[in-house]
Structures are given as structure tokens and as C-alpha cells.
Design an enzyme around this catalytic site. Structure first.
Site, PDB file in Angstrom:
ATOM      1  N   HIS A 117      -1.953   8.395   7.928  1.00 35.18           N
ATOM      2  CA  HIS A 117      -0.692   8.223   8.659  1.00 35.18           C
ATOM      3  C   HIS A 117       0.318   9.235   8.115  1.00 35.18           C
ATOM      4  O   HIS A 117       0.245   9.648   6.940  1.00 35.18           O
ATOM      5  CB  HIS A 117      -0.202   6.790   8.402  1.00 35.18           C
ATOM      6  CG  HIS A 117       1.008   6.392   9.168  1.00 35.18           C
ATOM      7  ND1 HIS A 117       2.270   6.729   8.769  1.00 35.18           N
ATOM      8  CD2 HIS A 117       1.150   5.658  10.297  1.00 35.18           C
ATOM      9  CE1 HIS A 117       3.147   6.227   9.633  1.00 35.18           C
ATOM     10  NE2 HIS A 117       2.504   5.570  10.564  1.00 35.18           N
ATOM     11  N   ASP A 194      -2.813   3.557   0.330  1.00 37.44           N
ATOM     12  CA  ASP A 194      -1.949   3.092   1.411  1.00 37.44           C
ATOM     13  C   ASP A 194      -2.616   1.824   1.969  1.00 37.44           C
ATOM     14  O   ASP A 194      -3.652   1.891   2.627  1.00 37.44           O
ATOM     15  CB  ASP A 194      -1.868   4.201   2.473  1.00 37.44           C
ATOM     16  CG  ASP A 194      -1.146   3.754   3.741  1.00 37.44           C
ATOM     17  OD1 ASP A 194      -0.835   2.557   3.862  1.00 37.44           O
ATOM     18  OD2 ASP A 194      -0.907   4.617   4.600  1.00 37.44           O
ATOM     19  N   GLN A 197      -2.823  -1.104   6.368  1.00 40.52           N
ATOM     20  CA  GLN A 197      -3.749  -1.757   7.304  1.00 40.52           C
ATOM     21  C   GLN A 197      -4.824  -2.557   6.583  1.00 40.52           C
ATOM     22  O   GLN A 197      -5.726  -3.090   7.231  1.00 40.52           O
ATOM     23  CB  GLN A 197      -4.417  -0.700   8.216  1.00 40.52           C
ATOM     24  CG  GLN A 197      -3.458   0.121   9.043  1.00 40.52           C
ATOM     25  CD  GLN A 197      -2.721  -0.696  10.115  1.00 40.52           C
ATOM     26  OE1 GLN A 197      -3.056  -1.840  10.398  1.00 40.52           O
ATOM     27  NE2 GLN A 197      -1.676  -0.105  10.687  1.00 40.52           N
ATOM     28  N   LYS A 220       3.743  -5.840   9.035  1.00 41.01           N
ATOM     29  CA  LYS A 220       2.389  -5.807   9.605  1.00 41.01           C
ATOM     30  C   LYS A 220       1.584  -7.025   9.166  1.00 41.01           C
ATOM     31  O   LYS A 220       0.400  -7.148   9.475  1.00 41.01           O
ATOM     32  CB  LYS A 220       1.669  -4.534   9.171  1.00 41.01           C
ATOM     33  CG  LYS A 220       2.292  -3.253   9.744  1.00 41.01           C
ATOM     34  CD  LYS A 220       1.449  -2.060   9.374  1.00 41.01           C
ATOM     35  CE  LYS A 220       2.183  -0.755   9.554  1.00 41.01           C
ATOM     36  NZ  LYS A 220       2.353  -0.374  10.949  1.00 41.01           N
ATOM     37  N   CYS A 358       0.855   8.267  15.041  1.00 38.21           N
ATOM     38  CA  CYS A 358       1.427   8.793  13.778  1.00 38.21           C
ATOM     39  C   CYS A 358       0.369   9.429  12.883  1.00 38.21           C
ATOM     40  O   CYS A 358       0.622   9.710  11.715  1.00 38.21           O
ATOM     41  CB  CYS A 358       2.158   7.727  12.974  1.00 38.21           C
ATOM     42  SG  CYS A 358       3.586   7.069  13.798  1.00 38.21           S
TER      43      CYS A 358
HETATM   44  C1  LIG Z   1      -2.021   3.300   7.442  1.00 39.93           C
HETATM   45  C2  LIG Z   1      -0.540   3.283   7.636  1.00 39.93           C
HETATM   46  N1  LIG Z   1       0.243   3.852   6.717  1.00 39.93           N
HETATM   47  C3  LIG Z   1       1.576   3.853   6.826  1.00 39.93           C
HETATM   48  C4  LIG Z   1       2.197   3.286   7.892  1.00 39.93           C
HETATM   49  C5  LIG Z   1       3.705   3.318   7.971  1.00 39.93           C
HETATM   50  O1  LIG Z   1       4.191   2.016   7.957  1.00 39.93           O
HETATM   51  P1  LIG Z   1       5.759   1.744   8.012  1.00 39.93           P
HETATM   52  O2  LIG Z   1       6.204   2.205   9.364  1.00 39.93           O
HETATM   53  O3  LIG Z   1       5.870   0.274   7.832  1.00 39.93           O
HETATM   54  O4  LIG Z   1       6.368   2.519   6.924  1.00 39.93           O
HETATM   55  C6  LIG Z   1       1.454   2.714   8.901  1.00 39.93           C
HETATM   56  C7  LIG Z   1       2.097   2.165  10.109  1.00 39.93           C
HETATM   57  O5  LIG Z   1       1.567   2.079  11.161  1.00 39.93           O
HETATM   58  C8  LIG Z   1       0.051   2.701   8.764  1.00 39.93           C
HETATM   59  O6  LIG Z   1      -0.723   2.132   9.689  1.00 39.93           O
END
Ligand SMILES: Cc1ncc(COP(=O)(O)O)c(C=O)c1O
Length: 405
Positions: A117, A194, A197, A220, A358
């Protein structure tokens, strides 16, 4: 075993939108009543700031706010002092990257994948620009899975940081984080995960995995927006400088610029935080723990397999990640622009996401910038999948013309 009918009654969004099939939980999840109540109670019954007031209501909030750290610690198996509140996983990953900046120098390598992401790519790009680190990509298969062999091939003495999503946000690849940590540590590299998910959907034990840092977002995992968690090993957090400075995080300062920061984790929490969000996050974690992360994981796996089986029988649908066992289903309708297809599904009251999600360098793996992502959570049902598949059957160029929803 999950009692999904009972679970669905916990979610006012489901009750208030009986016709909606919500398949966008990877973007943000629905919220159960207990989380809504926790947030509303803060506004209606016990509003105050935290760590500042010497009165009863403030004391209630101090207890609830700091109490969420214990719940996070229980969720991911760490010490409560290793739990930093941030605003989202993007904030967590930025704090980690910029906090590690003094430990990095020109020519050091950071390893990521094409499936990350933006929030696990752009902070590293910024450091590449600022101090000249190298960014290298770990080879994956065409559903973004890292293998131990490809990871070993990517590692070398120059690697100082490995930063990957435990579950990728488009293809749902589950990376072998535990083994990767062991290998990364044998080279003296930091391992950052990260967990955006993964933490909402499966048991994540940071001690067992031995990760150095983990970031995830409350929104999430049934919690409110605007709250993230940054886990770090205590000694690493102690050695790291905050990115933001301000109220609460300092113990004292004087006119000559001398300052003493509070201890970890508060030194990373400048200014008035999202108090109601953190309290709501505590309620969300209690809710998830009461259902059981293993139950959630198993149920979602089964639901996904059911969906893949049905969807793969449709001639007009190309599934991009049919072999992954978990996470979002990424697909396209043949000859139809992804956003038009998502619009068609919206006209049937089915919520999915379209575009690049993203993950703007993922096209290096899947060779398209456009796909539809259907992401499940434990409140979805087989009946919803049936409705989704029936609607997918009808996604054709002709049917998508002039769709307004
Ligand atoms: C794997 C992953 N990393 C980072 C993010 C960013 O999350 P946030 O918008 O809560 O910062 C997301 C959001 O969809 C994600 O799926």
C-alpha cells in the site's frame, strides 16, 4: 463456529441498510453497537481531555484511554508500554520510517514488494530522496506471495530494513513473516510489518513472530476512524525519536530549548489525541476477542472459497487472485472498465472498490491498473455472496452503459 445471524444484529449499518451487500471491509469495516455506544458515551456522559484533568470525569477517561493499551497488548501479545496510539497505519509507518532515519545512511537498502500500500512505499521513497537509501523489491509470484527462497535471494548485507504487509491489501497474499523475521535479523535488519489487513482478520502474535514494528488501523477492525496502533519492541521505541512534538509528550522544557520527553509510549503522542476513538478501539478489541480471531479467520476463509468457487464459473469474470486462500477477491469483468463494473454493482446495492486500491505499483505484478476488489469480513454471509455473484454474471459492456446510482 460463528453465529453470523446473531453477529449481524450487532451492526446497525446492516439493520439500517437491509438491502446493502457491503464488500468493502478492506477499506473500512462496519462498526458494532458496542463501539458506537463507547464513542457516544464519551460525548454524552464523560467528555474531558486525557492526562491533564484533576477531576473525576477526567479520571474516567484516563482509565479508559490507557486501558485500551492493555487490550491491544492482549490482542497482539505485547507489553502495554509497547503500544503507541497514532491516527492510522499510515501515521504508524511514517513514524517508524522517519524514526529510523538516524539509523539509516546513504546506500542502505530497504526491502519492500510491489504489492505494498502507498503508506508502506511513500515514506521510504521520501527517505530515498532525503538521505539516498536504496529501495529494492522482493520477488513474488503473480499473486504477490513471497517465498522463503525469494526472500533469501533478496537479502544481502546492505539490507537494513524489511517492510512488508503481512496480508496484502489487493491480493490477500499472506507473507511468511515469522521466517522472514528470523532471516532479516540474521543480517541485522529491522523487520517492519504492515498489519492493516492481518490484525483485523487473524491472530497476530508479535512476540511469536519476533517483528520489530507493526502498524494497524482501528477502523478496519470494527473500531472508529482516526486511531492507529504502532507496536514496537520497547528498546527500539526508547531509542527512536518522535516525529511530532507538543503537549503531553514532554515532561519539561525551558527557554534555552532544552526538553525532556516523557517515556515510551507517551513521547510519541503529541497533542490531544482521538480520545473517543481510542476508547471505541478498546470496545472493538473486546468485541473481536469475544468472537475469537481464529473463528473469524476460519469463517472468512470458508466464505472466500465459496465466493471463488461460484465466481470462477462465470465466463465474463477474470479473477486475478484465484489461488490465494485469504483476503480480498480481485477481479475484472472482461472488456469492462473496472469503475463501470463497480458502478453496475452499486446499482444493485453491492459495495465494492475499483481502481488500483492505493497499491499503485502492483501493476508490476498483475499487469493492470484497474480491478475490482470485493473484501469480506465475518459479518458477510453466503446469501450475500450469492447476490454478488448473480450481479457479477450481468456485468457486460452493454449493461454498464448509462449506469447512475
Ligand atoms: C495493507 C494496508 N496498509 C496500509 C493501509 C492504510 O491504512 P490507513 O488509511 O488506515 O492509514 C491500508 C488501507 O487500506 C492497507 O490496506
Amino acid at each position: 463456529m460463528l453465529d453470523v445471524d446473531k453477529i449481524r444484529k450487532d451492526f446497525p449499518m446492516i439493520e439500517n441498510n437491509p438491502d446493502l451487500v457491503y464488500l468493502d471491509s478492506a477499506a473500512t469495516s462496519l462498526k458494532p453497537q458496542c463501539v458506537i455506544d463507547a464513542v457516544v458515551d464519551f460525548y454524552a456522559r464523560h467528555t474531558s481531555n486525557v492526562h491533564r484533568g484533576d477531576y473525576r470525569v477526567a479520571e474516567i477517561n484516563d482509565k479508559l484511554y490507557d486501558g485500551t493499551r492493555n487490550l491491544v497488548a492482549e490482542l497482539i501479545h505485547c507489553d502495554k508500554d509497547e503500544v503507541v496510539y497514532t491516527h492510522n497505519v499510515s501515521h504508524s509507518l511514517n513514524q517508524i520510517a522517519f524514526g529510523l532515519k538516524p539509523m539509516l545512511k546513504k546506500g542502505d537498502t530497504v526491502l519492500i514488494t510491489y504489492a505494498e500500500h502507498a503508506s508502506n512505499v511513500l515514506p521510504w521513497f521520501a527517505l530515498q530522496k532525503e538521505i539516498g537509501i536504496n529501495i529494492e523489491y522482493i520477488e513474488t509470484d503473480n499473486e504477490a506471495n513471497i517465498t522463503i527462497d525469494t526472500f533469501k535471494k533478496a537479502m544481502h548485507e546492505g539490507v537494513k530494513v524489511v517492510s512488508v504487509a503481512e496480508v496484502t491489501n489487493v491480493l490477500g497474499s499472506i507473507q511468511p513473516v515469522k521466517e522472514m523475521c528470523e532471516i532479516a535479523h540474521s543480517y541485522g535488519a529491522y523487520m517492519i510489518v504492515d498489519g492493516a489487513q492481518s490484525v483485523p482478520h487473524m491472530k497476530v502474535d508479535v512476540k511469536d513472530l519476533d517483528v520489530d514494528f507493526l502498524g494497524f488501523s482501528a477502523h478496519k477492525m470494527c473500531g472508529p476512524s482516526g486511531v492507529g496502533i504502532l507496536y514496537g519492541k520497547k528498546k527500539l521505541l526508547d531509542a527512536m525519536e518522535p516525529v511530532f512534538y507538543g503537549g503531553d509528550m514532554n515532561a519539561r522544557f525551558n527557554k534555552d530549548g532544552e526538553m525532556l520527553l516523557k517515556d515510551t509510549p507517551v513521547k510519541f503522542e503529541a497533542g490531544t489525541p482521538n480520545i473517543e476513538g481510542v476508547i471505541g478501539t478498546g470496545a472493538a478489541i473486546q468485541y473481536l476477542l469475544s468472537i475469537g480471531l481464529d473463528n473469524i479467520h476460519e469463517y472468512e476463509k470458508e466464505l472466500r472459497a465459496y465466493a471463488i468457487d461460484k465466481l470462477s464459473q462465470l465466463d465474463n469474470i477474470e479473477i486475478i487472485n484465484p489461488d490465494n486462500l485469504y483476503g480480498p477477491i480481485d477481479f475484472n469483468a472482461k472488456g469492462v472498465f473496472a469503475q463501470d463494473a463497480a458502478g453496475f454493482l452499486a446499482s444493485k446495492n453491492i459495495a465494492v472498490r475499483s481502481g488500483n486500491h492505493c497499491a499503485k505499483i502492483l501493476h508490476n505484478i498483475i499487469h493492470t491498473d484497474q480491478s475490482i476488489r470485493a473484501s469480506l469480513y465475518f459479518y458477510n454471509t453466503k446469501e450475500e455472496i450469492d447476490r454478488f455473484v448473480e450481479a457479477c454474471k450481468e456485468i457486460t459492456l452493454e449493461n454498464c452503459v448509462g449506469i447512475f446510482f
